[in-house]
Design a protein around this motif. Structure first.
Motif, PDB file in Angstrom:
ATOM      1  N   PHE A  77       0.839  -1.198   0.000  1.00  0.00           N
ATOM      2  CA  PHE A  77       0.000   0.000   0.000  1.00  0.00           C
ATOM      3  C   PHE A  77       0.876   1.250   0.000  1.00  0.00           C
ATOM      4  CE2 PHE A  77      -2.746  -2.838   2.892  1.00  0.00           C
ATOM      5  CZ  PHE A  77      -3.291  -3.489   1.807  1.00  0.00           C
ATOM      6  N   GLY A  78       0.565   2.183  -0.869  1.00  0.00           N
ATOM      7  CA  GLY A  78       1.335   3.427  -0.870  1.00  0.00           C
ATOM      8  C   GLY A  78       1.393   4.080  -2.222  1.00  0.00           C
ATOM      9  N   SER A  79       2.459   3.794  -2.972  1.00  0.00           N
ATOM     10  CA  SER A  79       2.654   4.445  -4.264  1.00  0.00           C
ATOM     11  C   SER A  79       3.249   3.475  -5.279  1.00  0.00           C
ATOM     12  CB  SER A  79       3.586   5.649  -4.126  1.00  0.00           C
ATOM     13  OG  SER A  79       3.924   6.173  -5.394  1.00  0.00           O
ATOM     14  N   SER A  80       2.593   3.340  -6.417  1.00  0.00           N
ATOM     15  CA  SER A  80       3.086   2.469  -7.481  1.00  0.00           C
ATOM     16  C   SER A  80       4.365   3.020  -8.108  1.00  0.00           C
ATOM     17  CB  SER A  80       2.013   2.292  -8.559  1.00  0.00           C
ATOM     18  OG  SER A  80       1.609   3.552  -9.079  1.00  0.00           O
ATOM     19  N   GLN A  81       4.705   4.265  -7.797  1.00  0.00           N
ATOM     20  CA  GLN A  81       5.964   4.827  -8.301  1.00  0.00           C
ATOM     21  C   GLN A  81       7.160   4.215  -7.577  1.00  0.00           C
ATOM     22  OE1 GLN A  81       5.855   9.103  -8.184  1.00  0.00           O
ATOM     23  NE2 GLN A  81       3.988   9.248  -9.390  1.00  0.00           N
ATOM     24  N   TRP A  82       6.922   3.670  -6.388  1.00  0.00           N
ATOM     25  CA  TRP A  82       8.005   3.046  -5.615  1.00  0.00           C
ATOM     26  C   TRP A  82       8.294   1.646  -6.132  1.00  0.00           C
ATOM     27  CZ3 TRP A  82       7.856  -0.659  -1.266  1.00  0.00           C
ATOM     28  CH2 TRP A  82       9.091  -0.764  -0.602  1.00  0.00           C
ATOM     29  N   ARG A  83       7.253   0.828  -6.323  1.00  0.00           N
ATOM     30  CA  ARG A  83       7.346  -0.509  -6.898  1.00  0.00           C
ATOM     31  C   ARG A  83       6.116  -0.706  -7.786  1.00  0.00           C
ATOM     32  NH1 ARG A  83      11.523  -0.013  -4.398  1.00  0.00           N
ATOM     33  NH2 ARG A  83      12.562  -1.518  -3.010  1.00  0.00           N
ATOM     34  N   PRO A  84       6.248  -1.339  -8.926  1.00  0.00           N
ATOM     35  CA  PRO A  84       5.103  -1.457  -9.839  1.00  0.00           C
ATOM     36  C   PRO A  84       3.932  -2.247  -9.284  1.00  0.00           C
ATOM     37  CG  PRO A  84       6.961  -2.788 -10.612  1.00  0.00           C
ATOM     38  CD  PRO A  84       7.482  -1.921  -9.512  1.00  0.00           C
ATOM     39  N   TRP A  85       4.177  -3.121  -8.300  1.00  0.00           N
ATOM     40  CA  TRP A  85       3.100  -3.933  -7.732  1.00  0.00           C
ATOM     41  C   TRP A  85       2.432  -3.288  -6.524  1.00  0.00           C
ATOM     42  CZ3 TRP A  85       4.862  -4.849  -2.859  1.00  0.00           C
ATOM     43  CH2 TRP A  85       6.249  -4.905  -2.675  1.00  0.00           C
ATOM     44  N   VAL A  86       2.886  -2.116  -6.123  1.00  0.00           N
ATOM     45  CA  VAL A  86       2.303  -1.421  -4.973  1.00  0.00           C
ATOM     46  C   VAL A  86       1.031  -0.691  -5.403  1.00  0.00           C
ATOM     47  CG1 VAL A  86       2.663   0.429  -3.289  1.00  0.00           C
ATOM     48  CG2 VAL A  86       4.504  -1.183  -3.774  1.00  0.00           C
ATOM     49  N   SER A  96       7.248   2.502   0.325  1.00  0.00           N
ATOM     50  CA  SER A  96       6.930   3.656  -0.526  1.00  0.00           C
ATOM     51  C   SER A  96       7.573   4.933   0.001  1.00  0.00           C
ATOM     52  CB  SER A  96       5.419   3.848  -0.666  1.00  0.00           C
ATOM     53  OG  SER A  96       4.827   2.775  -1.370  1.00  0.00           O
ATOM     54  N   LEU A  97       8.685   4.767   0.716  1.00  0.00           N
ATOM     55  CA  LEU A  97       9.454   5.883   1.285  1.00  0.00           C
ATOM     56  C   LEU A  97       8.557   6.867   2.026  1.00  0.00           C
ATOM     57  CD1 LEU A  97      12.091   6.510  -1.543  1.00  0.00           C
ATOM     58  CD2 LEU A  97      12.347   5.249   0.607  1.00  0.00           C
ATOM     59  N   ASP A 112       8.972  -8.469  -8.638  1.00  0.00           N
ATOM     60  CA  ASP A 112       9.679  -8.406  -7.368  1.00  0.00           C
ATOM     61  C   ASP A 112      10.956  -9.236  -7.489  1.00  0.00           C
ATOM     62  OD1 ASP A 112      10.613  -8.489  -4.788  1.00  0.00           O
ATOM     63  OD2 ASP A 112       8.682  -8.921  -3.867  1.00  0.00           O
ATOM     64  N   ASN A 113      12.103  -8.565  -7.521  1.00  0.00           N
ATOM     65  CA  ASN A 113      13.362  -9.276  -7.758  1.00  0.00           C
ATOM     66  C   ASN A 113      13.697 -10.256  -6.643  1.00  0.00           C
ATOM     67  OD1 ASN A 113      13.817  -6.713  -6.259  1.00  0.00           O
ATOM     68  ND2 ASN A 113      15.915  -7.453  -6.134  1.00  0.00           N
ATOM     69  N   PHE A 114      13.139 -10.026  -5.427  1.00  0.00           N
ATOM     70  CA  PHE A 114      13.426 -10.928  -4.315  1.00  0.00           C
ATOM     71  C   PHE A 114      12.793 -12.301  -4.517  1.00  0.00           C
ATOM     72  CE2 PHE A 114      13.951  -6.819  -1.993  1.00  0.00           C
ATOM     73  CZ  PHE A 114      15.289  -6.992  -1.699  1.00  0.00           C
ATOM     74  N   THR A 115      11.705 -12.374  -5.275  1.00  0.00           N
ATOM     75  CA  THR A 115      11.070 -13.662  -5.516  1.00  0.00           C
ATOM     76  C   THR A 115      12.051 -14.617  -6.178  1.00  0.00           C
ATOM     77  OG1 THR A 115       8.909 -12.601  -5.757  1.00  0.00           O
ATOM     78  CG2 THR A 115       9.131 -14.851  -6.591  1.00  0.00           C
ATOM     79  N   GLN A 116      12.720 -14.151  -7.209  1.00  0.00           N
ATOM     80  CA  GLN A 116      13.692 -14.983  -7.917  1.00  0.00           C
ATOM     81  C   GLN A 116      14.950 -15.196  -7.093  1.00  0.00           C
ATOM     82  OE1 GLN A 116      13.245 -16.666 -10.665  1.00  0.00           O
ATOM     83  NE2 GLN A 116      15.313 -17.499 -10.673  1.00  0.00           N
ATOM     84  N   GLU A 117      15.365 -14.151  -6.380  1.00  0.00           N
ATOM     85  CA  GLU A 117      16.602 -14.254  -5.599  1.00  0.00           C
ATOM     86  C   GLU A 117      16.465 -15.247  -4.452  1.00  0.00           C
ATOM     87  OE1 GLU A 117      19.379 -11.351  -2.780  1.00  0.00           O
ATOM     88  OE2 GLU A 117      18.008 -10.468  -4.241  1.00  0.00           O
ATOM     89  N   PHE A 118      15.321 -15.237  -3.782  1.00  0.00           N
ATOM     90  CA  PHE A 118      15.135 -16.099  -2.612  1.00  0.00           C
ATOM     91  C   PHE A 118      14.562 -17.472  -2.966  1.00  0.00           C
ATOM     92  CE2 PHE A 118      14.259 -12.093   0.161  1.00  0.00           C
ATOM     93  CZ  PHE A 118      15.596 -11.754   0.083  1.00  0.00           C
ATOM     94  N   TYR A 119      13.715 -17.520  -3.998  1.00  0.00           N
ATOM     95  CA  TYR A 119      12.952 -18.733  -4.272  1.00  0.00           C
ATOM     96  C   TYR A 119      13.060 -19.198  -5.725  1.00  0.00           C
ATOM     97  CZ  TYR A 119      10.971 -17.492   0.219  1.00  0.00           C
ATOM     98  OH  TYR A 119      10.810 -17.168   1.549  1.00  0.00           O
ATOM     99  N   GLY A 120      14.153 -18.848  -6.377  1.00  0.00           N
ATOM    100  CA  GLY A 120      14.312 -19.235  -7.768  1.00  0.00           C
ATOM    101  C   GLY A 120      15.053 -20.544  -7.948  1.00  0.00           C
TER     102      GLY A 120
END
Length: 331
Positions: free
Chosen positions: A23-32, A60-61, A231-239
Motif C-alpha cells: 500500500f502506498g505508491s506504485s511509483q516506488w514498486r510497480p506492484w504497490v 513507498s518511502l 519483485d526481484n526478491f522472488t527470484q533471488e530467494f525462491y528461484g
C-alpha cells in the motif's frame, strides 16, 4: 477473528496482522497499490476483525504510512488499533538517514508519527540489525522512545538469532525495555528460522510474527501475478528447484482439498509451533478473505508431510549475506 497476547505482554493482537508493504505508491514498486486501491483492502481488514497493522517508514518511502494511517484513523478509534511501524533502511542519501543510531531512531519515530497521524505507536520495530552502531546505543534509544510515550512496546525483524539474543541481553543487563516480538520470514519453502530463532523466542516468551507466508507469491498458485514477475526478491530467494517442488506440493494439497493454494500455504504457517500472528499481504480483498479462511483450515499430518518432504535446508535470508547465498538443490 482470533486474538492472542503478543508475547508475554498484555497487548492483544489479531491472529492475522495486515502487512502494508503493498500500500502506498506504485511509483516506488510497480506492484504497490496507490491510495484509492489500498483503501478497500484496509477497510475490509477492519471489518474482518483485524486490529494489528504492520507498517515501515521504508515502504513507498513514507507514503505507505500516510495512506495506511489516513485510511484507518478515519474509520476506527485509535485505541482499537494496534499500529506498528519499522525503521532501519535508508530514507534518504544522507549519512544518518538510515541505521539504528540514536540520531536516526529519534528522527525516524517522529517522522513516522507525523506521517501516520498518531501520537504513539503500539509497537516500534527495528527492521534489521545494524553492525555499525553499538547495541547499547540502539537499545538505550529504544528505551527512551518507550519512556517518552512515543511507542508502547518494541520488536525486531530479520536478523540472526545470536544478534537478537545479544540485543535482548544488553537491554536486560541495563534494565531497559526488551523486545516482545520477532518478525521473521517463514513459509513452507523457507524454514531456517525454525532452527534457532523460533525456539529462542518460544523459550523467552517472545511473539513470533512471520512474514511472507506465500514465499513472495511462489506458494499462491498465481504464477502470472505482477508482484511475482517484478519483485526481484522472488527470484533471488525462491528461484530454485526445491522451492518450485514445494510450490507444486502445496498446489496438490489444495486441489485435493478443493481450496486455494494460498489458503493451504497460510494454514501451514499458522500451524507452526511458536507462531503468534501471521503477516498477510494482499492486493485484492479476495486475497485477504482467503487468509481469514486459512484460520479455520487444519492440515492433516499426511498433508503436511506431502509439503514438507521436499524441503532442503538453505542459507539464511537476511541483509548480511544475500549476495553470497548458494542456490540449493534437491536432496
Amino acid at each position: 477473528m482470533q486474538y492472542l497476547n503478543l508475547g508475554r505482554s498484555g497487548l492483544k493482537v489479531s491472529r492475522l496482522c495486515m502487512g502494508t508493504m503493498s500500500f502506498g505508491s506504485s511509483q516506488w514498486r510497480p506492484w504497490v497499490l496507490d491510495e484509492a486501491e489500498s483503501r478497500p483492502i484496509l477497510l475490509r481488514a477492519l471489518e474482518l476483525g483485524i486490529n494489528f497493522f504492520d507498517m515501515a517508514d521504508f515502504y513507498s518511502l513514507g507514503v505507505g504510512e500516510e495512506v495506511v494511517g489516513r485510511t484507518l484513523l478515519q474509520h476506527a478509534r485509535r485505541e482499537q488499533l494496534v499500529l506498528a511501524s519499522k525503521a532501519f533502511y535508508a530514507m534518504g542519501k544522507g549519512p544518518n538517514d538510515g541505521g539504528l543510531s540514536r540520531k536516526h531512531l529519534l528522527d525516524a519515530i517522529d517522522a513516522s508519527l507525523r506521517r501516520i497521524g498518531t501520537e504513539y505507536l503500539d509497537l516500534y520495530i527495528v527492521h534489521g540489525f545494524d553492525p555499525d552502531t553499538p547495541i547499547e546505543e540502539t537499545m538505550a534509544a529504544l528505551h527512551d522512545i518507550v519512556k517518552s510515550g512515543k511507542a508502547r512496546y518494541i520488536g525486531a525483524s530479520t536478523m540472526y538469532a545470536w544478534q537478537f539474543a545479544k540485543m535482548q541481553h544488553v537491554a536486560e543487563r541495563n534494565g531497559w525495555t526488551r523486545f516482545i516480538s520477532m518478525q521473521c520470514q517463514l513459509n513452507a519453502a523457507y524454514r531456517e528460522e525454525e532452527r534457532e530463532m523460533i525456539p529462542y523466542c518460544q523459550d523467552q516468551g517472545i511473539a513470533v510474527t512471520p512474514f511472507s507466508p506465500l514465499a513472495r507469491g511462489l506458494l499462491s498458485g498465481a504464477a502470472d501475478s505482477l508482484r511475482k514477475q517484478t519483485d526481484n526478491f522472488t527470484q533471488e530467494f525462491y528461484g530454485d528447484e526445491v522451492s518450485w517442488q514445494i510450490g507444486k506440493a502445496v498446489e496438490r494439497v489444495a486441489a485435493a482439498r478443493g481450496v486455494a493454494a494460498a489458503q493451504v500455504a497460510q494454514a501451514w504457517v499458522l500451524q507452526r509451533p511458536g507462531v503468534t500472528s501471521m503477516l498477510v499481504g494482499a492486493d485484492a480483498v479476495s486475497q485477504l478473505e482467503l487468509a481469514v479462511a486459512a484460520l479455520d483450515l487444519r492440515l492433516s499430518d499426511a498433508e503436511c508431510f506431502e509439503i514438507d518432504r521436499h524441503y532442503t535446508p538453505c542459507d539464511v535470508i537476511n541483509d548480511h549475506h544475500n549476495a553470497q547465498r548458494i542456490p540449493r538443490t534437491p536432496r
